[in-house]
Design an enzyme around this catalytic site. Sequence first.
Site, PDB file in Angstrom:
ATOM      1  N   ASP A  45       0.817  -1.207   0.000  1.00  0.00           N
ATOM      2  CA  ASP A  45       0.000   0.000   0.000  1.00  0.00           C
ATOM      3  C   ASP A  45       0.855   1.262   0.000  1.00  0.00           C
ATOM      4  O   ASP A  45       2.047   1.233   0.336  1.00  0.00           O
ATOM      5  CB  ASP A  45      -0.910   0.018   1.229  1.00  0.00           C
ATOM      6  CG  ASP A  45      -2.138  -0.871   1.052  1.00  0.00           C
ATOM      7  OD1 ASP A  45      -2.386  -1.308  -0.079  1.00  0.00           O
ATOM      8  OD2 ASP A  45      -2.842  -1.110   2.051  1.00  0.00           O
ATOM      9  N   LYS A  67      -3.691   2.968  -1.874  1.00  0.00           N
ATOM     10  CA  LYS A  67      -4.866   3.832  -1.959  1.00  0.00           C
ATOM     11  C   LYS A  67      -4.596   5.103  -1.166  1.00  0.00           C
ATOM     12  O   LYS A  67      -4.138   5.061  -0.035  1.00  0.00           O
ATOM     13  CB  LYS A  67      -6.099   3.132  -1.390  1.00  0.00           C
ATOM     14  CG  LYS A  67      -6.587   1.960  -2.226  1.00  0.00           C
ATOM     15  CD  LYS A  67      -7.880   1.426  -1.645  1.00  0.00           C
ATOM     16  CE  LYS A  67      -8.472   0.338  -2.513  1.00  0.00           C
ATOM     17  NZ  LYS A  67      -7.691  -0.877  -2.480  1.00  0.00           N
ATOM     18  N   MET A 180      -8.336   8.695   8.421  1.00  0.00           N
ATOM     19  CA  MET A 180      -8.799   9.157   7.105  1.00  0.00           C
ATOM     20  C   MET A 180      -9.871  10.232   7.205  1.00  0.00           C
ATOM     21  O   MET A 180     -10.870  10.208   6.482  1.00  0.00           O
ATOM     22  CB  MET A 180      -9.321   7.955   6.281  1.00  0.00           C
ATOM     23  CG  MET A 180      -8.269   6.868   6.060  1.00  0.00           C
ATOM     24  SD  MET A 180      -8.946   5.334   5.392  1.00  0.00           S
ATOM     25  CE  MET A 180      -9.704   4.609   6.857  1.00  0.00           C
TER      26      MET A 180
END
Length: 272
Positions: A45, A67, A180
């Site tokens: 990632d 991502k 996030m």
Amino acid sequence: MELVSMPGQKAKGKVWLVGAGPGDVELLTLKAYRILKNADAVLYDALVSQDILDLIPNSAEKIAVGKRAGKHSAAQDEINQLLVTKAFTRKNVVRLKGGDPFIFGRGGEELQTLATAGIAFEVVPGITAASGTSAYAGIPLTHRDYAQGVTFITGHCQLASRPMDWQGYANPNNTLVVYMGILNANIISEGLIGAGRSADTPVAIVSKATTSSQQRFIGQLGELAQLAADPALQMPALMIIGEVVELADSLNWFEPNTETAAIDLDTTAHAL
């Protein structure tokens, strides 16, 4: 996307779902280090630090499937298919994720795919971003005098499909850690204040935690959106909301810009 496997054939290898921790290479577990050094293929990632990526053998196939908000390089179903495909052609396949793969890392979804395809797998947990970030920022997530509980949430705030439980998150005796959530800082602030949490509640946004580029942005809940909009803020970043943030200055020990002698991981692993 329908999963494509190889009927009549048995998978050659095994998939290791490995948590890379919050960034500092020395926070990688010894088991994760051993698995990584024996990898034939690694799907990693964007949140995995370069120091950890440098541990991957030169002979291993390296596939970036990271991502980031607004910058997805691979859809989840594509990652699932890659894991299955590589397990049929490689012996040791590593799915390397930042933090811990079972905390907002979609690790469970990926293992469900492997289980359906009949592929052997193993999980190697990692230090999650919440505990790594709080420790390096001098902020204990719980404290008898400040917070008797802690809650981890994702800050995507997809209100139409999954309304946020602002009332439950507004408990003043609880620390709230938001993964996030930077792009939705204003929604988070307004939601918590609207549910009764004081606008004066201490908050911290910690950027690039546990690395030499770590920065702390400390203020109050009412100004969370302004903190998140600071041009100096770099991703990844994590929010910590609660009275424990008051301890950030007195318990701060980490000096990000200070060079420290790195441990020889090969020597340490061999000795243990």
